[in-house]
Design an enzyme around this catalytic site. Structure first.
Site, PDB file in Angstrom:
ATOM      1  N   HIS A 181      39.951  42.971  37.761  1.00 50.49           N
ATOM      2  CA  HIS A 181      39.646  41.734  36.889  1.00 50.49           C
ATOM      3  C   HIS A 181      40.678  42.127  35.559  1.00 50.49           C
ATOM      4  O   HIS A 181      39.382  42.397  34.559  1.00 50.49           O
ATOM      5  CB  HIS A 181      38.515  41.479  36.981  1.00 50.49           C
ATOM      6  N   SER A 217      40.185  34.198  35.219  1.00 47.63           N
ATOM      7  CA  SER A 217      38.667  33.997  34.666  1.00 47.63           C
ATOM      8  C   SER A 217      37.998  33.095  33.976  1.00 47.63           C
ATOM      9  O   SER A 217      38.101  31.946  34.812  1.00 47.63           O
ATOM     10  CB  SER A 217      38.245  35.623  33.584  1.00 47.63           C
ATOM     11  N   ASP A 232      39.731  43.159  42.702  1.00 47.40           N
ATOM     12  CA  ASP A 232      38.664  42.217  41.324  1.00 47.40           C
ATOM     13  C   ASP A 232      37.409  42.943  41.507  1.00 47.40           C
ATOM     14  O   ASP A 232      36.227  41.996  43.102  1.00 47.40           O
ATOM     15  CB  ASP A 232      38.231  41.147  41.459  1.00 47.40           C
TER      16      ASP A 232
END
Length: 292
Positions: free
Chosen positions: A265, A96, A237
């Site tokens: 995610h 991320s 995600d």
């Protein structure tokens, strides 16, 4: 260790003589999110594994709210960790926000990157990408005649200073972003309690990282990346839908996109560790191989 004028807490696994691998965690996330056993298995695969607490997380230096540091500062902290250990270049594995920092290192300091692994991250806003901003959840709402993307701020009403409510809030967040392989409640609770107990101020960290953002866009510079690049992305995600990893694979020459089925995610859950470890520890992608 002293890094860029602050103190950064870090931990290593494996032998210093093995190729170094730096793990870069997500937004407002300490190194605790990289599971101990996951790190040990990377080390067993012949890597000198380094994980660290971003500034404002874990045992690294904590700042007051609105400290004003930037995404570039977060990137320089990562490089400073390598400098503190005397590591000239490393395999970078970023999740991320950590993936965004790894991209920036790859374009600004390419000599520091052996290989690049980008997990659950984005190249930024391409012409066909759903707009997703740091600290904001994108919600696609079906309306006639098209799909409208609305931005919803995170639930900041949680009292992050209270251990019980903060732990419950972290568990709820992980579950909301995850999938069928997300760890069960007892395991999530142990992780959330560890994160809380090692953190100075969860609320401040979340605010300051959101304000810092990813730094100036590097998407237009990604075609210059020369490091062999692996892109790992969960099929579930919701923060970065499929167009984000596809855009990364399109713009980074020779990159390889691998889908993690049933993953949201989140830090790759144990159910996909064999796949993830095989990909990370395998032979680097052939620069001439087209992206998936």
């Amino acid at each position: 260790m002293p890094v860029n004028g602050i103190q950064v807490c870090l931990e290593t696994f494996g032998e210093r003589t093995d190729p170094p691998l730096l793990l870069l965690a997500g937004e407002a996330s300490s190194m605790d999110w990289w599971d101990d056993e996951f790190c040990r298995r990377l080390a067993a695969g012949g890597r000198f594994v380094i994980r660290y607490d971003h500034r404002d997380t874990g045992r690294s230096t904590s700042f007051p709210a609105g400290a004003g540091y930037s995404g570039a500062d977060l990137m320089n902290d990562a490089l400073g960790v390598l400098d503190a250990l005397g590591v000239p270049a490393a395999h970078l594995v970023g999740l991320s926000l950590g993936g965004a920092l790894a991209q920036r290192i790859a374009v600004e300091q390419p000599h520091r990157v052996l290989t690049l692994t980008l997990i659950a991250t984005s190249a930024g806003l391409g012409p066909d990408a759903v707009p997703v901003l740091a600290g904001v959840t994108a919600v696609a709402v079906r309306t006639a005649p098209a799909t409208e993307v609305r931005l919803r701020a995170p639930a900041d009403e949680i009292d992050w200073s209270d251990r019980r409510t903060a732990v419950a809030g972290l568990i709820a967040e992980i579950r909301s972003r995850g999938g069928p392989f997300t760890p069960d409640e007892p395991q999530l609770r142990r992780l959330a309690e560890r994160v809380f107990d090692r953190s100075a101020n969860l609320a401040t960290a979340r605010l300051n990282h959101r304000l810092a953002g990813f730094g100036p866009p590097v998407r237009d510079r990604l075609p210059a990346v020369t490091a062999p690049t692996l892109i790992l992305h969960g099929t579930l995600d919701q923060r970065f839908p499929p167009e984000h990893p596809r855009e990364l694979a399109r713009v980074i020459p020779g990159s390889r996109l691998v889908w993690l089925e049933g993953v949201g995610h989140e830090v790759p859950p144990r159910a996909v560790w064999n796949q993830v470890l095989t990909e990370i520890l395998g032979e680097p992608a052939d620069p001439l191989t087209p992206a998936a």
